[in-house]
Design a protein around this motif. Structure first.
Motif, PDB file in Angstrom:
ATOM      1  N   SER A 164    -106.345  -1.018  89.826  1.00  0.00           N
ATOM      2  CA  SER A 164    -106.823  -2.422  89.266  1.00  0.00           C
ATOM      3  C   SER A 164    -105.422  -3.148  89.718  1.00  0.00           C
ATOM      4  CB  SER A 164    -106.967  -2.568  87.815  1.00  0.00           C
ATOM      5  OG  SER A 164    -106.003  -1.985  86.906  1.00  0.00           O
ATOM      6  N   ASP A 206    -106.149  -3.998  93.465  1.00  0.00           N
ATOM      7  CA  ASP A 206    -106.918  -4.679  93.701  1.00  0.00           C
ATOM      8  C   ASP A 206    -106.801  -6.265  93.272  1.00  0.00           C
ATOM      9  OD1 ASP A 206    -108.884  -2.789  94.683  1.00  0.00           O
ATOM     10  OD2 ASP A 206    -110.041  -2.620  92.828  1.00  0.00           O
ATOM     11  N   ARG A 223    -113.262  -4.787  93.684  1.00  0.00           N
ATOM     12  CA  ARG A 223    -113.315  -3.037  93.615  1.00  0.00           C
ATOM     13  C   ARG A 223    -113.345  -2.393  95.152  1.00  0.00           C
ATOM     14  NH1 ARG A 223    -117.137  -0.078  89.645  1.00  0.00           N
ATOM     15  NH2 ARG A 223    -115.262  -1.036  88.099  1.00  0.00           N
TER      16      ARG A 223
END
Length: 92
Positions: free
Chosen positions: A36, A39, A46
Motif C-alpha cells: 500500500s 501504491d 493496486r
C-alpha cells in the motif's frame, strides 16, 4: 555510518510487503515496504503481485531514503530487528 543499498529478496504475497535489505558497513539490515505504501507513492489503486519488484525499482531511491531515516532514528521492529516502511512514513 551511512546505509548503502543491499539486495531485493522479493514480494511476500501473504504479508503484502516487498522484502529488501540495506547495508550498514558489512551488516545487512532487513527491510520491508508495504504494497500500500508503494501504491500510494505512485497514486495507483493496486499493483499486481508480479509487478511489485518493478514498482520497487521505480521507487527505490525514495524508499531507501525513508529506510535510512528510520535507521538513524532507531525505529526497528520485529525479530530479527528490521525496518518496516508503511504509507504513514511518507506523510508530512
Amino acid at each position: 555510518m551511512t546505509l548503502t543499498r543491499g539486495s531485493i529478496q522479493g514480494y511476500e504475497i501473504d504479508r503484502m510487503v516487498l522484502l529488501f535489505s540495506m547495508m550498514d558497513g558489512s551488516k545487512e539490515i532487513p527491510c520491508a515496504v508495504s504494497a500500500s505504501a508503494m501504491d500510494n507513492l505512485e497514486h495507483v489503486a493496486r499493483t499486481a503481485p508480479e509487478g511489485r519488484e518493478e514498482q520497487f525499482l521505480r521507487l527505490r531511491d525514495r524508499i531507501e531514503q525513508c529506510a535510512a531515516r528510520k535507521f538513524d532514528a532507531r525505529e526497528f521492529e520485529g525479530k530479527p530487528p528490521g525496518i518496516i516502511i508503511r504509507s504513514i512514513d511518507f506523510r508530512g
